[in-house]
Design a protein around this motif. Sequence first.
Motif, mmCIF file in Angstrom:
data_model
loop_
_atom_site.group_PDB
_atom_site.id
_atom_site.type_symbol
_atom_site.label_atom_id
_atom_site.label_comp_id
_atom_site.label_asym_id
_atom_site.label_seq_id
_atom_site.Cartn_x
_atom_site.Cartn_y
_atom_site.Cartn_z
ATOM 1 N N LEU A 5 32.504 47.921 45.069
ATOM 2 C CA LEU A 5 31.743 48.679 46.063
ATOM 3 C C LEU A 5 32.669 49.443 47.002
ATOM 4 N N LEU A 6 33.882 48.883 47.213
ATOM 5 C CA LEU A 6 34.856 49.494 48.130
ATOM 6 C C LEU A 6 35.963 50.232 47.393
ATOM 7 N N PHE A 7 35.821 50.392 46.075
ATOM 8 C CA PHE A 7 36.933 50.890 45.274
ATOM 9 C C PHE A 7 37.240 52.363 45.536
ATOM 10 N N HIS A 8 36.334 53.070 46.205
ATOM 11 C CA HIS A 8 36.614 54.473 46.509
ATOM 12 C C HIS A 8 37.644 54.618 47.616
ATOM 13 N N PHE A 9 37.931 53.533 48.353
ATOM 14 C CA PHE A 9 38.990 53.583 49.363
ATOM 15 C C PHE A 9 40.352 53.482 48.670
ATOM 16 N N ARG A 10 41.262 54.374 49.039
ATOM 17 C CA ARG A 10 42.566 54.420 48.377
ATOM 18 C C ARG A 10 43.344 53.135 48.562
ATOM 19 N N VAL A 11 43.245 52.508 49.727
ATOM 20 C CA VAL A 11 44.001 51.283 49.968
ATOM 21 C C VAL A 11 43.519 50.155 49.054
ATOM 22 N N ILE A 12 42.208 50.103 48.780
ATOM 23 C CA ILE A 12 41.671 49.090 47.862
ATOM 24 C C ILE A 12 42.140 49.362 46.444
ATOM 25 N N ARG A 13 42.101 50.627 46.028
ATOM 26 C CA ARG A 13 42.567 50.969 44.684
ATOM 27 C C ARG A 13 44.040 50.631 44.511
ATOM 28 N N GLY A 14 44.847 50.949 45.512
ATOM 29 C CA GLY A 14 46.277 50.669 45.427
ATOM 30 C C GLY A 14 46.575 49.184 45.393
ATOM 31 N N LEU A 15 45.872 48.419 46.254
ATOM 32 C CA LEU A 15 46.085 46.973 46.293
ATOM 33 C C LEU A 15 45.681 46.328 44.969
ATOM 34 N N CYS A 16 44.546 46.743 44.425
ATOM 35 C CA CYS A 16 44.093 46.183 43.147
ATOM 36 C C CYS A 16 45.051 46.552 42.020
ATOM 37 N N ALA A 17 45.549 47.785 42.026
ATOM 38 C CA ALA A 17 46.487 48.207 40.982
ATOM 39 C C ALA A 17 47.753 47.363 41.027
ATOM 40 N N PHE A 18 48.238 47.067 42.224
ATOM 41 C CA PHE A 18 49.462 46.273 42.363
ATOM 42 C C PHE A 18 49.238 44.831 41.914
ATOM 43 N N ILE A 19 48.116 44.234 42.324
ATOM 44 C CA ILE A 19 47.869 42.819 41.998
ATOM 45 C C ILE A 19 47.650 42.627 40.504
ATOM 46 N N ARG A 20 46.873 43.514 39.878
ATOM 47 C CA ARG A 20 46.609 43.326 38.445
ATOM 48 C C ARG A 20 47.814 43.698 37.586
ATOM 49 N N ALA A 21 48.802 44.395 38.167
ATOM 50 C CA ALA A 21 50.012 44.739 37.415
ATOM 51 C C ALA A 21 50.945 43.552 37.248
ATOM 52 N N ILE A 22 50.728 42.488 38.008
ATOM 53 C CA ILE A 22 51.554 41.283 37.907
ATOM 54 C C ILE A 22 50.918 40.343 36.894
ATOM 55 N N HIS A 23 51.676 39.945 35.903
ATOM 56 C CA HIS A 23 51.164 39.102 34.826
ATOM 57 C C HIS A 23 50.699 37.750 35.348
ATOM 58 N N GLU A 24 49.712 37.162 34.640
ATOM 59 C CA GLU A 24 49.173 35.862 35.060
ATOM 60 C C GLU A 24 50.251 34.783 35.111
ATOM 61 N N LEU A 25 51.214 34.831 34.193
ATOM 62 C CA LEU A 25 52.277 33.827 34.212
ATOM 63 C C LEU A 25 53.173 33.991 35.435
ATOM 64 N N PHE A 26 53.410 35.219 35.862
ATOM 65 C CA PHE A 26 54.192 35.422 37.083
ATOM 66 C C PHE A 26 53.436 34.873 38.297
ATOM 67 N N TRP A 27 52.108 35.118 38.339
ATOM 68 C CA TRP A 27 51.306 34.538 39.425
ATOM 69 C C TRP A 27 51.374 33.019 39.377
ATOM 70 N N ALA A 28 51.323 32.457 38.171
ATOM 71 C CA ALA A 28 51.390 31.001 38.040
ATOM 72 C C ALA A 28 52.729 30.467 38.546
ATOM 73 N N LEU A 29 53.826 31.163 38.216
ATOM 74 C CA LEU A 29 55.140 30.737 38.700
ATOM 75 C C LEU A 29 55.214 30.783 40.221
ATOM 76 N N ILE A 30 54.562 31.774 40.817
ATOM 77 C CA ILE A 30 54.542 31.879 42.283
ATOM 78 C C ILE A 30 53.779 30.705 42.889
ATOM 79 N N PHE A 31 52.546 30.504 42.442
ATOM 80 C CA PHE A 31 51.707 29.465 43.044
ATOM 81 C C PHE A 31 52.175 28.063 42.699
#
Length: 490
Positions: free
Chosen positions: A87-113
Amino acid sequence: MWHKAAQLHPMARLTLLILMAALVLLPWADLNLYQVEPGAELGRMMQGLVSPSLSEIDTLTHASLITVAFALIGVGIAALLGMPLALLFHFRVIRGLCAFIRAIHELFWALIFMQVFGLSAITGLLAITLPYACTFAKVYAEILEGIDNQTPLPSGTDKISRWCYSTIPAAWSALVAYTRYRFECALRSSAILGFIGLPTLGFHLDTAFAQGVYDQAATILLLFFALIATLRFWLKPALVPVYLVVCLWALPETPPVYGSYFWQFFTQDIWPKALLLGDWIGALNWYANQLVSVAMPAVGQTLVLTQLSLAATCLLTVALAWLGSRQFGNPISQTLGHGILLALRSTPEMILAFVFLLLFGPSMLPAILALALHNSGLISYLGSRITDHVKLRQDAPKGIDRYSYEILPRIYPQLMTFLLYRWEVIMRESAILGILGITTLGFYIDSAFEDIRFDRAALLIVISALLNVLVDSLARRLRRRAGLRELRMG
Protein backbone atom coordinates in the motif's frame (compact mmCIF):
# COMPACT_ATOMS: atom_id res chain seq x y z
CA MET A 1 31.50 -5.66 -38.26
CA TRP A 2 30.06 -3.43 -35.56
CA HIS A 3 27.47 -2.12 -38.04
CA LYS A 4 26.29 -5.69 -38.70
CA ALA A 5 26.20 -6.43 -34.96
CA ALA A 6 24.02 -3.38 -34.42
CA GLN A 7 21.52 -4.76 -36.95
CA LEU A 8 21.09 -8.04 -35.04
CA HIS A 9 17.71 -8.91 -33.57
CA PRO A 10 17.41 -7.64 -29.95
CA MET A 11 17.25 -11.24 -28.66
CA ALA A 12 20.42 -12.13 -30.58
CA ARG A 13 22.22 -9.04 -29.24
CA LEU A 14 21.15 -9.84 -25.69
CA THR A 15 22.25 -13.47 -25.97
CA LEU A 16 25.57 -12.43 -27.53
CA LEU A 17 26.14 -9.93 -24.71
CA ILE A 18 25.57 -12.61 -22.03
CA LEU A 19 27.88 -15.12 -23.74
CA MET A 20 30.61 -12.57 -24.51
CA ALA A 21 30.64 -11.33 -20.91
CA ALA A 22 31.21 -14.90 -19.75
CA LEU A 23 34.02 -15.44 -22.27
CA VAL A 24 35.77 -12.23 -21.19
CA LEU A 25 35.67 -13.31 -17.52
CA LEU A 26 36.59 -16.95 -18.19
CA PRO A 27 40.38 -16.48 -17.61
CA TRP A 28 39.67 -15.42 -13.99
CA ALA A 29 37.60 -18.52 -13.19
CA ASP A 30 39.01 -21.43 -11.23
CA LEU A 31 37.68 -24.47 -13.09
CA ASN A 32 40.24 -27.02 -11.93
CA LEU A 33 39.25 -30.57 -10.96
CA TYR A 34 40.79 -31.37 -7.60
CA GLN A 35 39.31 -34.86 -7.28
CA VAL A 36 41.37 -37.34 -9.30
CA GLU A 37 38.68 -40.02 -9.67
CA PRO A 38 35.19 -38.56 -9.18
CA GLY A 39 33.69 -41.63 -10.84
CA ALA A 40 34.20 -43.79 -7.74
CA GLU A 41 32.50 -41.25 -5.50
CA LEU A 42 29.69 -40.80 -8.00
CA GLY A 43 29.22 -44.57 -8.08
CA ARG A 44 28.78 -44.69 -4.30
CA MET A 45 26.29 -41.81 -4.53
CA MET A 46 24.26 -43.58 -7.20
CA GLN A 47 24.29 -46.79 -5.17
CA GLY A 48 22.93 -44.88 -2.18
CA LEU A 49 20.32 -43.17 -4.37
CA VAL A 50 18.82 -46.45 -5.55
CA SER A 51 18.84 -47.96 -2.04
CA PRO A 52 17.61 -45.24 0.36
CA SER A 53 17.76 -46.04 4.06
CA LEU A 54 14.75 -45.80 6.35
CA SER A 55 16.71 -46.27 9.58
CA GLU A 56 16.34 -42.61 10.61
CA ILE A 57 12.89 -42.03 9.20
CA ASP A 58 11.45 -40.73 12.50
CA THR A 59 14.20 -38.12 12.84
CA LEU A 60 13.88 -37.11 9.20
CA THR A 61 10.10 -36.83 9.42
CA HIS A 62 10.51 -34.42 12.34
CA ALA A 63 13.12 -32.47 10.35
CA SER A 64 10.66 -32.29 7.43
CA LEU A 65 8.03 -30.89 9.79
CA ILE A 66 10.46 -28.23 11.03
CA THR A 67 11.35 -27.40 7.40
CA VAL A 68 7.66 -26.86 6.61
CA ALA A 69 7.16 -24.93 9.86
CA PHE A 70 9.85 -22.35 9.09
CA ALA A 71 8.53 -21.95 5.55
CA LEU A 72 4.80 -21.76 6.36
CA ILE A 73 5.03 -19.46 9.38
CA GLY A 74 7.70 -17.31 7.71
CA VAL A 75 5.65 -16.88 4.54
CA GLY A 76 2.46 -16.27 6.54
CA ILE A 77 4.03 -13.44 8.55
CA ALA A 78 5.79 -12.10 5.44
CA ALA A 79 2.51 -11.96 3.50
CA LEU A 80 0.80 -10.10 6.36
CA LEU A 81 3.65 -7.57 6.42
CA GLY A 82 3.93 -7.37 2.64
CA MET A 83 0.36 -6.27 2.01
CA PRO A 84 0.49 -3.00 4.00
CA LEU A 85 3.97 -2.34 2.60
CA ALA A 86 2.48 -2.75 -0.89
CA LEU A 87 0.00 0.00 0.00
CA LEU A 88 2.98 2.29 0.71
CA PHE A 89 5.19 1.02 -2.11
CA HIS A 90 4.75 4.19 -4.17
CA PHE A 91 6.98 6.00 -1.65
CA ARG A 92 10.59 5.93 -2.84
CA VAL A 93 11.98 5.32 0.65
CA ILE A 94 9.80 2.19 1.02
CA ARG A 95 10.85 0.91 -2.40
CA GLY A 96 14.52 1.50 -1.62
CA LEU A 97 14.33 -0.11 1.82
CA CYS A 98 12.53 -3.18 0.45
CA ALA A 99 15.01 -3.50 -2.42
CA PHE A 100 17.93 -3.45 0.02
CA ILE A 101 16.41 -5.96 2.47
CA ARG A 102 15.35 -8.50 -0.15
CA ALA A 103 18.78 -8.25 -1.82
CA ILE A 104 20.34 -9.92 1.24
CA HIS A 105 20.16 -13.70 1.05
CA GLU A 106 18.20 -15.63 3.69
CA LEU A 107 21.38 -17.38 4.84
CA PHE A 108 23.11 -14.04 5.40
CA TRP A 109 20.11 -12.91 7.48
CA ALA A 110 20.32 -16.17 9.41
CA LEU A 111 24.03 -15.62 10.11
CA ILE A 112 23.22 -12.13 11.41
CA PHE A 113 20.38 -13.18 13.71
CA MET A 114 22.26 -16.25 14.88
CA GLN A 115 24.70 -13.95 16.66
CA VAL A 116 21.83 -12.64 18.80
CA PHE A 117 19.28 -15.47 18.99
CA GLY A 118 21.54 -18.49 18.44
CA LEU A 119 20.31 -21.60 16.62
CA SER A 120 16.69 -20.93 17.52
CA ALA A 121 13.28 -20.70 15.88
CA ILE A 122 13.49 -16.88 15.89
CA THR A 123 16.64 -16.99 13.75
CA GLY A 124 15.03 -19.21 11.12
CA LEU A 125 11.74 -17.32 11.03
CA LEU A 126 13.34 -13.88 10.78
CA ALA A 127 15.73 -15.07 8.07
CA ILE A 128 12.74 -16.01 5.89
CA THR A 129 10.26 -13.36 6.97
CA LEU A 130 12.33 -10.21 6.37
CA PRO A 131 13.38 -10.70 2.72
CA TYR A 132 10.11 -12.41 1.79
CA ALA A 133 8.01 -9.57 3.23
CA CYS A 134 9.87 -7.09 1.04
CA THR A 135 9.48 -9.34 -1.99
CA PHE A 136 5.74 -9.63 -1.30
CA ALA A 137 5.52 -5.84 -1.01
CA LYS A 138 7.02 -5.38 -4.48
CA VAL A 139 5.05 -8.09 -6.27
CA TYR A 140 1.76 -7.43 -4.48
CA ALA A 141 2.04 -3.75 -5.44
CA GLU A 142 2.66 -4.71 -9.10
CA ILE A 143 -0.28 -7.12 -9.12
CA LEU A 144 -2.67 -4.62 -7.56
CA GLU A 145 -1.60 -1.83 -9.89
CA GLY A 146 -2.28 -4.06 -12.90
CA ILE A 147 -5.89 -4.89 -11.97
CA ASP A 148 -8.46 -3.31 -14.31
CA ASN A 149 -11.75 -5.11 -13.60
CA GLN A 150 -12.38 -3.61 -10.18
CA THR A 151 -15.77 -3.31 -8.51
CA PRO A 152 -17.09 0.26 -8.97
CA LEU A 153 -17.31 2.19 -5.70
CA PRO A 154 -18.91 5.55 -4.85
CA SER A 155 -16.84 8.62 -5.64
CA GLY A 156 -14.86 9.89 -2.69
CA THR A 157 -14.08 6.40 -1.35
CA ASP A 158 -10.71 6.49 0.43
CA LYS A 159 -7.77 4.47 -0.90
CA ILE A 160 -7.77 1.85 1.88
CA SER A 161 -11.47 1.10 1.43
CA ARG A 162 -10.98 0.91 -2.34
CA TRP A 163 -8.21 -1.62 -1.82
CA CYS A 164 -10.21 -3.71 0.65
CA TYR A 165 -13.53 -3.82 -1.23
CA SER A 166 -12.49 -3.53 -4.88
CA THR A 167 -8.81 -3.97 -5.77
CA ILE A 168 -7.86 -6.88 -3.50
CA PRO A 169 -10.98 -8.99 -4.32
CA ALA A 170 -10.29 -8.50 -8.04
CA ALA A 171 -6.63 -9.50 -7.61
CA TRP A 172 -7.22 -12.26 -5.07
CA SER A 173 -6.52 -15.24 -7.35
CA ALA A 174 -3.23 -13.71 -8.56
CA LEU A 175 -2.19 -12.86 -4.99
CA VAL A 176 -2.91 -16.40 -3.80
CA ALA A 177 -1.08 -17.95 -6.76
CA TYR A 178 2.03 -15.88 -6.12
CA THR A 179 1.93 -16.61 -2.39
CA ARG A 180 1.84 -20.35 -3.14
CA TYR A 181 4.86 -19.92 -5.41
CA ARG A 182 6.76 -18.08 -2.66
CA PHE A 183 5.92 -20.88 -0.22
CA GLU A 184 7.62 -23.36 -2.56
CA CYS A 185 10.65 -21.03 -2.60
CA ALA A 186 10.49 -20.81 1.19
CA LEU A 187 10.65 -24.60 1.49
CA ARG A 188 13.99 -24.50 -0.36
CA SER A 189 15.19 -21.60 1.80
CA SER A 190 14.12 -23.41 4.96
CA ALA A 191 15.96 -26.57 3.91
CA ILE A 192 19.28 -24.83 3.31
CA LEU A 193 19.11 -23.08 6.69
CA GLY A 194 20.25 -26.46 7.96
CA PHE A 195 23.68 -25.81 6.45
CA ILE A 196 24.38 -23.32 9.26
CA GLY A 197 23.03 -25.64 11.98
CA LEU A 198 19.25 -25.13 12.18
CA PRO A 199 17.48 -28.53 12.46
CA THR A 200 15.87 -28.61 9.00
CA LEU A 201 16.39 -31.23 6.30
CA GLY A 202 19.51 -29.42 5.11
CA PHE A 203 21.28 -30.10 8.41
CA HIS A 204 20.78 -33.85 8.12
CA LEU A 205 21.67 -33.79 4.41
CA ASP A 206 24.91 -31.92 5.15
CA THR A 207 25.78 -34.47 7.83
CA ALA A 208 24.92 -37.47 5.64
CA PHE A 209 27.02 -36.26 2.70
CA ALA A 210 29.94 -35.26 4.94
CA GLN A 211 29.99 -38.74 6.48
CA GLY A 212 29.49 -40.50 3.13
CA VAL A 213 26.18 -42.05 4.23
CA TYR A 214 24.62 -41.70 0.79
CA ASP A 215 21.68 -44.03 1.36
CA GLN A 216 20.45 -41.71 4.11
CA ALA A 217 21.18 -38.67 1.92
CA ALA A 218 19.00 -40.25 -0.77
CA THR A 219 16.15 -40.61 1.71
CA ILE A 220 16.41 -36.93 2.65
CA LEU A 221 16.40 -35.82 -0.98
CA LEU A 222 13.41 -38.03 -1.79
CA LEU A 223 11.52 -36.61 1.20
CA PHE A 224 12.22 -33.09 0.02
CA PHE A 225 11.20 -33.87 -3.57
CA ALA A 226 7.99 -35.40 -2.23
CA LEU A 227 7.20 -32.22 -0.28
CA ILE A 228 7.56 -30.12 -3.44
CA ALA A 229 5.91 -32.54 -5.87
CA THR A 230 2.80 -33.04 -3.71
CA LEU A 231 2.43 -29.40 -2.73
CA ARG A 232 -0.76 -28.88 -4.72
CA PHE A 233 -2.39 -31.83 -2.98
CA TRP A 234 -1.67 -31.00 0.68
CA LEU A 235 -1.48 -27.20 0.67
CA LYS A 236 -5.22 -26.49 0.85
CA PRO A 237 -6.41 -23.07 2.08
CA ALA A 238 -8.92 -24.66 4.47
CA LEU A 239 -6.14 -26.66 6.14
CA VAL A 240 -3.67 -23.80 6.57
CA PRO A 241 -4.92 -22.85 10.09
CA VAL A 242 -4.47 -26.48 11.19
CA TYR A 243 -1.00 -26.57 9.66
CA LEU A 244 -0.06 -23.36 11.47
CA VAL A 245 -1.01 -24.81 14.85
CA VAL A 246 1.02 -27.96 14.17
CA CYS A 247 3.96 -25.91 12.89
CA LEU A 248 3.99 -23.69 15.98
CA TRP A 249 4.17 -26.82 18.11
CA ALA A 250 6.98 -28.28 15.96
CA LEU A 251 9.29 -25.25 16.09
CA PRO A 252 12.54 -25.77 18.01
CA GLU A 253 12.86 -24.11 21.39
CA THR A 254 14.17 -20.58 21.63
CA PRO A 255 16.42 -19.77 24.60
CA PRO A 256 15.81 -16.49 26.44
CA VAL A 257 17.36 -13.48 24.72
CA TYR A 258 18.20 -10.28 26.54
CA GLY A 259 17.51 -6.97 24.86
CA SER A 260 20.97 -5.74 25.75
CA TYR A 261 22.52 -8.38 23.45
CA PHE A 262 20.39 -7.24 20.53
CA TRP A 263 21.17 -3.58 21.19
CA GLN A 264 24.90 -4.20 21.57
CA PHE A 265 25.14 -6.20 18.36
CA PHE A 266 23.49 -3.58 16.16
CA THR A 267 24.93 -0.47 17.82
CA GLN A 268 28.48 -1.62 18.63
CA ASP A 269 29.56 -5.04 17.33
CA ILE A 270 28.99 -4.38 13.63
CA TRP A 271 30.91 -1.06 13.60
CA PRO A 272 34.72 -0.68 13.55
CA LYS A 273 36.28 0.42 16.84
CA ALA A 274 37.76 3.55 15.30
CA LEU A 275 34.28 4.74 14.31
CA LEU A 276 32.87 4.06 17.79
CA LEU A 277 35.76 6.07 19.30
CA GLY A 278 35.09 9.00 16.98
CA ASP A 279 38.35 8.50 15.04
CA TRP A 280 37.03 9.35 11.58
CA ILE A 281 40.41 9.14 9.86
CA GLY A 282 41.06 5.74 11.39
CA ALA A 283 37.59 4.58 10.38
CA LEU A 284 38.11 5.71 6.78
CA ASN A 285 41.45 3.93 6.69
CA TRP A 286 39.82 0.76 8.03
CA TYR A 287 37.07 0.85 5.43
CA ALA A 288 39.56 1.57 2.64
CA ASN A 289 41.72 -1.36 3.72
CA GLN A 290 38.73 -3.71 3.87
CA LEU A 291 37.53 -2.62 0.45
CA VAL A 292 40.92 -3.15 -1.20
CA SER A 293 42.11 -6.30 0.58
CA VAL A 294 38.83 -8.19 1.06
CA ALA A 295 35.79 -6.71 -0.68
CA MET A 296 37.22 -6.14 -4.16
CA PRO A 297 38.61 -9.70 -4.60
CA ALA A 298 35.37 -11.16 -3.19
CA VAL A 299 33.19 -9.02 -5.47
CA GLY A 300 35.37 -9.94 -8.45
CA GLN A 301 35.00 -13.67 -7.82
CA THR A 302 31.26 -13.28 -7.22
CA LEU A 303 30.83 -11.47 -10.54
CA VAL A 304 32.88 -14.07 -12.41
CA LEU A 305 30.81 -16.91 -10.95
CA THR A 306 27.56 -15.05 -11.63
CA GLN A 307 28.25 -14.32 -15.29
CA LEU A 308 29.58 -17.80 -16.08
CA SER A 309 26.55 -19.33 -14.38
CA LEU A 310 24.20 -16.97 -16.25
CA ALA A 311 25.72 -17.97 -19.60
CA ALA A 312 25.61 -21.68 -18.70
CA THR A 313 21.97 -21.28 -17.61
CA CYS A 314 21.15 -19.66 -20.96
CA LEU A 315 22.68 -22.53 -22.94
CA LEU A 316 21.15 -25.26 -20.77
CA THR A 317 17.71 -23.62 -20.94
CA VAL A 318 17.80 -23.70 -24.73
CA ALA A 319 18.71 -27.40 -24.52
CA LEU A 320 16.07 -28.36 -21.92
CA ALA A 321 13.04 -26.15 -22.57
CA TRP A 322 11.28 -28.88 -24.58
CA LEU A 323 11.32 -31.43 -21.73
CA GLY A 324 7.90 -32.42 -20.49
CA SER A 325 6.01 -30.48 -23.15
CA ARG A 326 2.98 -32.10 -24.77
CA GLN A 327 4.37 -30.99 -28.15
CA PHE A 328 7.07 -33.67 -28.01
CA GLY A 329 7.29 -37.39 -27.32
CA ASN A 330 4.65 -39.54 -25.68
CA PRO A 331 3.03 -39.56 -22.21
CA ILE A 332 5.86 -41.67 -20.76
CA SER A 333 8.65 -39.40 -22.07
CA GLN A 334 6.67 -36.30 -21.07
CA THR A 335 6.27 -37.61 -17.51
CA LEU A 336 9.98 -38.40 -17.37
CA GLY A 337 10.79 -34.90 -18.62
CA HIS A 338 8.56 -33.36 -15.98
CA GLY A 339 10.32 -35.47 -13.35
CA ILE A 340 13.76 -34.28 -14.47
CA LEU A 341 12.71 -30.62 -14.40
CA LEU A 342 11.01 -31.12 -11.02
CA ALA A 343 14.23 -32.55 -9.55
CA LEU A 344 16.34 -29.72 -10.98
CA ARG A 345 14.08 -26.85 -9.93
CA SER A 346 13.25 -28.34 -6.53
CA THR A 347 16.81 -29.03 -5.41
CA PRO A 348 18.35 -25.87 -3.90
CA GLU A 349 21.57 -24.65 -5.49
CA MET A 350 23.35 -25.10 -2.15
CA ILE A 351 22.59 -28.83 -2.10
CA LEU A 352 23.59 -29.33 -5.74
CA ALA A 353 26.83 -27.41 -5.19
CA PHE A 354 27.58 -29.47 -2.09
CA VAL A 355 27.24 -32.70 -4.09
CA PHE A 356 29.41 -31.43 -6.94
CA LEU A 357 32.05 -30.21 -4.49
CA LEU A 358 32.37 -33.78 -3.20
CA LEU A 359 32.87 -34.97 -6.77
CA PHE A 360 35.11 -32.29 -8.27
CA GLY A 361 36.69 -30.43 -5.35
CA PRO A 362 36.51 -26.78 -4.22
CA SER A 363 36.60 -24.83 -7.49
CA MET A 364 34.03 -22.70 -9.30
CA LEU A 365 32.97 -25.63 -11.48
CA PRO A 366 30.62 -27.21 -8.86
CA ALA A 367 28.98 -23.84 -8.25
CA ILE A 368 28.51 -23.14 -11.97
CA LEU A 369 26.98 -26.58 -12.50
CA ALA A 370 24.68 -26.16 -9.50
CA LEU A 371 23.46 -22.69 -10.46
CA ALA A 372 23.03 -23.56 -14.13
CA LEU A 373 21.17 -26.83 -13.50
CA HIS A 374 18.78 -25.40 -10.91
CA ASN A 375 17.94 -22.19 -12.78
CA SER A 376 17.71 -23.81 -16.20
CA GLY A 377 15.42 -26.43 -14.68
CA LEU A 378 13.12 -23.70 -13.34
CA ILE A 379 13.12 -21.64 -16.54
CA SER A 380 12.71 -24.74 -18.72
CA TYR A 381 9.73 -25.81 -16.61
CA LEU A 382 8.09 -22.43 -17.22
CA GLY A 383 9.07 -22.63 -20.90
CA SER A 384 7.52 -26.08 -21.30
CA ARG A 385 4.24 -24.76 -19.90
CA ILE A 386 4.30 -21.98 -22.49
CA THR A 387 5.22 -24.48 -25.22
CA ASP A 388 2.10 -26.54 -24.45
CA HIS A 389 -0.07 -23.64 -25.65
CA VAL A 390 1.83 -22.88 -28.88
CA LYS A 391 -0.44 -23.51 -31.87
CA LEU A 392 1.34 -25.22 -34.77
CA ARG A 393 0.37 -25.37 -38.42
CA GLN A 394 -0.70 -28.74 -39.78
CA ASP A 395 2.49 -29.29 -41.79
CA ALA A 396 4.81 -28.37 -38.88
CA PRO A 397 7.96 -30.51 -38.71
CA LYS A 398 8.54 -33.04 -35.96
CA GLY A 399 11.29 -33.78 -33.48
CA ILE A 400 14.33 -31.52 -33.24
CA ASP A 401 13.25 -29.47 -36.29
CA ARG A 402 9.92 -28.66 -34.64
CA TYR A 403 11.72 -27.41 -31.54
CA SER A 404 14.48 -25.54 -33.39
CA TYR A 405 12.42 -23.83 -36.10
CA GLU A 406 8.88 -23.66 -34.74
CA ILE A 407 8.86 -23.65 -30.93
CA LEU A 408 12.12 -22.07 -29.81
CA PRO A 409 11.82 -18.85 -31.88
CA ARG A 410 8.36 -18.26 -30.41
CA ILE A 411 9.19 -18.89 -26.75
CA TYR A 412 12.72 -17.47 -26.75
CA PRO A 413 11.68 -13.94 -25.68
CA GLN A 414 9.86 -15.42 -22.66
CA LEU A 415 12.88 -17.59 -21.83
CA MET A 416 15.18 -14.54 -21.94
CA THR A 417 12.75 -12.60 -19.76
CA PHE A 418 12.84 -15.35 -17.15
CA LEU A 419 16.64 -15.52 -17.44
CA LEU A 420 17.06 -11.81 -16.73
CA TYR A 421 14.73 -12.10 -13.76
CA ARG A 422 16.88 -14.94 -12.44
CA TRP A 423 20.10 -12.91 -12.92
CA GLU A 424 19.72 -11.20 -9.56
CA VAL A 425 18.88 -14.55 -7.92
CA ILE A 426 22.00 -16.11 -9.46
CA MET A 427 24.04 -13.23 -8.06
CA ARG A 428 22.67 -13.78 -4.54
CA GLU A 429 23.29 -17.52 -4.76
CA SER A 430 26.81 -16.97 -6.13
CA ALA A 431 27.58 -14.92 -3.04
CA ILE A 432 26.10 -17.41 -0.58
CA LEU A 433 27.83 -20.45 -2.13
CA GLY A 434 31.04 -19.08 -0.62
CA ILE A 435 29.92 -20.71 2.61
CA LEU A 436 30.92 -24.01 0.97
CA GLY A 437 34.49 -22.80 0.43
CA ILE A 438 34.32 -20.99 -2.93
CA THR A 439 35.98 -17.56 -2.53
CA THR A 440 32.93 -15.40 -3.25
CA LEU A 441 31.43 -12.89 -0.82
CA GLY A 442 29.84 -15.63 1.24
CA PHE A 443 33.24 -17.19 2.00
CA TYR A 444 34.56 -13.95 3.51
CA ILE A 445 31.28 -13.21 5.31
CA ASP A 446 31.18 -16.67 6.89
CA SER A 447 34.87 -16.39 7.85
CA ALA A 448 34.27 -12.99 9.41
CA PHE A 449 31.45 -14.38 11.57
CA GLU A 450 33.62 -17.32 12.62
CA ASP A 451 36.45 -14.92 13.58
CA ILE A 452 33.95 -12.68 15.45
CA ARG A 453 34.75 -9.85 13.02
CA PHE A 454 31.19 -8.61 12.89
CA ASP A 455 32.26 -5.21 11.51
CA ARG A 456 33.82 -6.85 8.46
CA ALA A 457 30.83 -9.19 8.02
CA ALA A 458 28.38 -6.26 8.14
CA LEU A 459 30.37 -4.31 5.54
CA LEU A 460 30.51 -7.27 3.16
CA ILE A 461 26.79 -8.00 3.57
CA VAL A 462 25.97 -4.39 2.69
CA ILE A 463 28.24 -4.63 -0.37
CA SER A 464 26.51 -7.87 -1.37
CA ALA A 465 23.10 -6.21 -1.11
CA LEU A 466 24.18 -3.16 -3.13
CA LEU A 467 25.65 -5.45 -5.79
CA ASN A 468 22.32 -7.26 -6.10
CA VAL A 469 20.39 -4.01 -6.32
CA LEU A 470 22.74 -2.90 -9.11
CA VAL A 471 22.28 -6.15 -11.05
CA ASP A 472 18.50 -5.99 -10.62
CA SER A 473 18.50 -2.44 -11.99
CA LEU A 474 20.72 -3.44 -14.93
CA ALA A 475 18.46 -6.42 -15.70
CA ARG A 476 15.41 -4.14 -15.83
CA ARG A 477 17.23 -1.81 -18.21
CA LEU A 478 18.23 -4.69 -20.48
CA ARG A 479 14.67 -6.00 -20.51
CA ARG A 480 13.40 -2.62 -21.65
CA ARG A 481 16.13 -2.26 -24.27
CA ALA A 482 15.31 -5.70 -25.67
CA GLY A 483 11.58 -4.97 -25.69
CA LEU A 484 10.78 -7.71 -23.19
CA ARG A 485 7.59 -7.41 -21.16
CA GLU A 486 7.69 -7.20 -17.37
CA LEU A 487 6.79 -10.29 -15.34
CA ARG A 488 5.65 -10.56 -11.74
CA MET A 489 8.19 -13.11 -10.65
CA GLY A 490 10.25 -13.28 -7.43
